[in-house]
Design a protein around this motif. Structure first.
Motif, PDB file in Angstrom:
ATOM      1  N   LEU A  45       2.160  11.032   8.006  1.00  0.00           N
ATOM      2  CA  LEU A  45       2.846   9.756   8.215  1.00  0.00           C
ATOM      3  C   LEU A  45       4.342   9.910   7.950  1.00  0.00           C
ATOM      4  CD1 LEU A  45       2.364   6.744   8.869  1.00  0.00           C
ATOM      5  CD2 LEU A  45       2.128   6.365   6.415  1.00  0.00           C
ATOM      6  N   GLU A  46       4.660  10.642   6.902  1.00  0.00           N
ATOM      7  CA  GLU A  46       6.067  10.905   6.597  1.00  0.00           C
ATOM      8  C   GLU A  46       6.741  11.649   7.748  1.00  0.00           C
ATOM      9  OE1 GLU A  46       8.758  13.143   3.196  1.00  0.00           O
ATOM     10  OE2 GLU A  46       6.705  13.827   3.549  1.00  0.00           O
ATOM     11  N   ALA A  47       6.104  12.684   8.249  1.00  0.00           N
ATOM     12  CA  ALA A  47       6.677  13.464   9.347  1.00  0.00           C
ATOM     13  C   ALA A  47       6.871  12.606  10.591  1.00  0.00           C
ATOM     14  CB  ALA A  47       5.797  14.662   9.660  1.00  0.00           C
ATOM     15  N   GLU A  48       5.867  11.808  10.906  1.00  0.00           N
ATOM     16  CA  GLU A  48       5.954  10.936  12.088  1.00  0.00           C
ATOM     17  C   GLU A  48       7.090   9.921  11.939  1.00  0.00           C
ATOM     18  OE1 GLU A  48       3.908  10.451  14.932  1.00  0.00           O
ATOM     19  OE2 GLU A  48       2.285  11.859  14.543  1.00  0.00           O
ATOM     20  N   MET A  49       7.221   9.338  10.749  1.00  0.00           N
ATOM     21  CA  MET A  49       8.234   8.306  10.531  1.00  0.00           C
ATOM     22  C   MET A  49       9.635   8.890  10.420  1.00  0.00           C
ATOM     23  SD  MET A  49       6.179   5.856   7.843  1.00  0.00           S
ATOM     24  CE  MET A  49       7.679   5.459   6.996  1.00  0.00           C
ATOM     25  N   MET A  50       9.776   9.961   9.647  1.00  0.00           N
ATOM     26  CA  MET A  50      11.102  10.487   9.346  1.00  0.00           C
ATOM     27  C   MET A  50      11.675  11.361  10.460  1.00  0.00           C
ATOM     28  SD  MET A  50      11.730   9.153   6.517  1.00  0.00           S
ATOM     29  CE  MET A  50      10.641   8.099   5.605  1.00  0.00           C
ATOM     30  N   LEU A 107      10.426   9.660  14.342  1.00  0.00           N
ATOM     31  CA  LEU A 107      10.869   8.280  14.523  1.00  0.00           C
ATOM     32  C   LEU A 107       9.826   7.445  15.284  1.00  0.00           C
ATOM     33  CD1 LEU A 107      14.619   8.939  15.344  1.00  0.00           C
ATOM     34  CD2 LEU A 107      13.634   8.320  13.148  1.00  0.00           C
ATOM     35  N   THR A 108       8.570   7.724  15.000  1.00  0.00           N
ATOM     36  CA  THR A 108       7.452   7.030  15.635  1.00  0.00           C
ATOM     37  C   THR A 108       7.218   5.695  14.932  1.00  0.00           C
ATOM     38  OG1 THR A 108       6.485   9.217  15.965  1.00  0.00           O
ATOM     39  CG2 THR A 108       5.056   7.342  16.350  1.00  0.00           C
ATOM     40  N   PRO A 109       6.959   4.636  15.688  1.00  0.00           N
ATOM     41  CA  PRO A 109       6.632   3.354  15.042  1.00  0.00           C
ATOM     42  C   PRO A 109       5.384   3.498  14.165  1.00  0.00           C
ATOM     43  CG  PRO A 109       7.044   3.052  17.384  1.00  0.00           C
ATOM     44  CD  PRO A 109       7.033   4.531  17.137  1.00  0.00           C
ATOM     45  N   LEU A 110       5.321   2.693  13.140  1.00  0.00           N
ATOM     46  CA  LEU A 110       4.265   2.787  12.127  1.00  0.00           C
ATOM     47  C   LEU A 110       2.864   2.643  12.724  1.00  0.00           C
ATOM     48  CD1 LEU A 110       4.201   3.278   9.136  1.00  0.00           C
ATOM     49  CD2 LEU A 110       4.425   0.835   8.750  1.00  0.00           C
ATOM     50  N   ALA A 111       2.678   1.711  13.639  1.00  0.00           N
ATOM     51  CA  ALA A 111       1.359   1.498  14.235  1.00  0.00           C
ATOM     52  C   ALA A 111       0.919   2.724  15.037  1.00  0.00           C
ATOM     53  CB  ALA A 111       1.378   0.270  15.134  1.00  0.00           C
ATOM     54  N   SER A 147      -7.687   0.939  11.230  1.00  0.00           N
ATOM     55  CA  SER A 147      -7.618  -0.483  10.900  1.00  0.00           C
ATOM     56  C   SER A 147      -6.164  -0.911  10.678  1.00  0.00           C
ATOM     57  CB  SER A 147      -8.449  -0.760   9.645  1.00  0.00           C
ATOM     58  OG  SER A 147      -8.247  -2.070   9.198  1.00  0.00           O
ATOM     59  N   PHE A 148      -5.426  -0.084   9.972  1.00  0.00           N
ATOM     60  CA  PHE A 148      -4.009  -0.379   9.705  1.00  0.00           C
ATOM     61  C   PHE A 148      -3.227  -0.435  11.016  1.00  0.00           C
ATOM     62  CE2 PHE A 148       0.267   1.356   8.455  1.00  0.00           C
ATOM     63  CZ  PHE A 148       0.727   0.194   7.872  1.00  0.00           C
ATOM     64  N   SER A 149      -3.468   0.521  11.886  1.00  0.00           N
ATOM     65  CA  SER A 149      -2.779   0.557  13.174  1.00  0.00           C
ATOM     66  C   SER A 149      -3.100  -0.677  14.010  1.00  0.00           C
ATOM     67  CB  SER A 149      -3.181   1.830  13.930  1.00  0.00           C
ATOM     68  OG  SER A 149      -2.659   1.810  15.230  1.00  0.00           O
ATOM     69  N   GLU A 150      -4.385  -1.052  14.052  1.00  0.00           N
ATOM     70  CA  GLU A 150      -4.786  -2.222  14.834  1.00  0.00           C
ATOM     71  C   GLU A 150      -4.199  -3.507  14.274  1.00  0.00           C
ATOM     72  OE1 GLU A 150      -9.032  -2.021  14.942  1.00  0.00           O
ATOM     73  OE2 GLU A 150      -9.025  -0.368  16.395  1.00  0.00           O
ATOM     74  N   ARG A 151      -4.160  -3.600  12.961  1.00  0.00           N
ATOM     75  CA  ARG A 151      -3.590  -4.812  12.348  1.00  0.00           C
ATOM     76  C   ARG A 151      -2.098  -4.933  12.650  1.00  0.00           C
ATOM     77  NH1 ARG A 151      -7.193  -7.233   9.137  1.00  0.00           N
ATOM     78  NH2 ARG A 151      -8.962  -5.999   8.442  1.00  0.00           N
ATOM     79  N   LEU A 152      -1.406  -3.816  12.673  1.00  0.00           N
ATOM     80  CA  LEU A 152       0.026  -3.855  12.996  1.00  0.00           C
ATOM     81  C   LEU A 152       0.250  -4.169  14.475  1.00  0.00           C
ATOM     82  CD1 LEU A 152       1.507  -0.842  10.995  1.00  0.00           C
ATOM     83  CD2 LEU A 152       1.858  -3.267  10.556  1.00  0.00           C
ATOM     84  N   SER A 153      -0.615  -3.640  15.333  1.00  0.00           N
ATOM     85  CA  SER A 153      -0.433  -3.799  16.778  1.00  0.00           C
ATOM     86  C   SER A 153      -0.858  -5.169  17.287  1.00  0.00           C
ATOM     87  CB  SER A 153      -1.237  -2.734  17.529  1.00  0.00           C
ATOM     88  OG  SER A 153      -0.802  -1.461  17.176  1.00  0.00           O
TER      89      SER A 153
END
Length: 170
Positions: free
Chosen positions: A41-46, A49-53, A73-79
């Motif tokens: 998640l850190e690599a994707e975000m930092m 620059l991928t959105p959290l969902a 579940s987290f991804s679906e809730r964000l999306s």
């Protein structure tokens, strides 16, 4: 008939012991998977620059169950729902935590991490991720220690308690 009952009792208590020992051995494995997931998640975000969902969905596809269920579940809730990152994180933790072998201490670490998710700039977020990883590493070491100390004992205890019940009944 008594022999058949004795065998069933012995099998039941032994399987209970083995099931609890399995849960004890699952905890370090799931903690290791959780650490890898947060590092991803850190690599994707930092760096990506991928959105959290989307990052959470990528992680869910890489992980085995039950942790993949949490990130999905987290991804679906964000999306699909208009929720803050913390609300989606907390609800995902609440929904999927019972399926894991993790303890309440790890749940608290995850909830603390969720409060900071998406609230800070990149540098501060990276510091929070490192802190969470350090906490999870400490929990993993403690879980491995518990596994080595208690796993064989719990298996034996399941069998021996069944044997005791059988002896007392005869």
């Amino acid at each position: 008939m008594k022999l058949l009952g004795a065998i069933f009792i012995l099998l039941a208590t032994t399987s209970i012991g083995f099931e609890y020992a399995k849960r004890l051995s699952e905890r370090p494995r799931q903690l290791r998977q959780l650490r890898v997931a947060i590092q991803s998640l850190e690599a994707e975000m930092m760096y990506g620059l991928t959105p959290l969902a989307e990052a959470s969905r990528h992680i869910a596809e890489q992980l085995p169950k039950p942790l993949s269920l949490f990130f999905m579940s987290f991804s679906e809730r964000l999306s699909h729902y208009e929720q803050t990152a913390f609300d989606a994180w907390k609800e995902s933790v609440d929904e999927t935590w019972q399926r894991t072998s993790l303890l309440d201490s790890e749940r608290e670490i995850m909830l603390q991490f969720g409060t900071t998710l998406g609230q800070h700039d990149r540098d501060q977020q990276q510091k929070q991720i490192k802190l969470t990883l350090a906490h999870l590493e400490r929990e993993e070491l403690e879980a491995k220690d518990r596994q080595t100390r208690y796993e064989r004992m719990i298996k034996s205890l399941g069998f021996l308690s069944g044997l005791l019940i059988v002896v007392l009944m005869l």
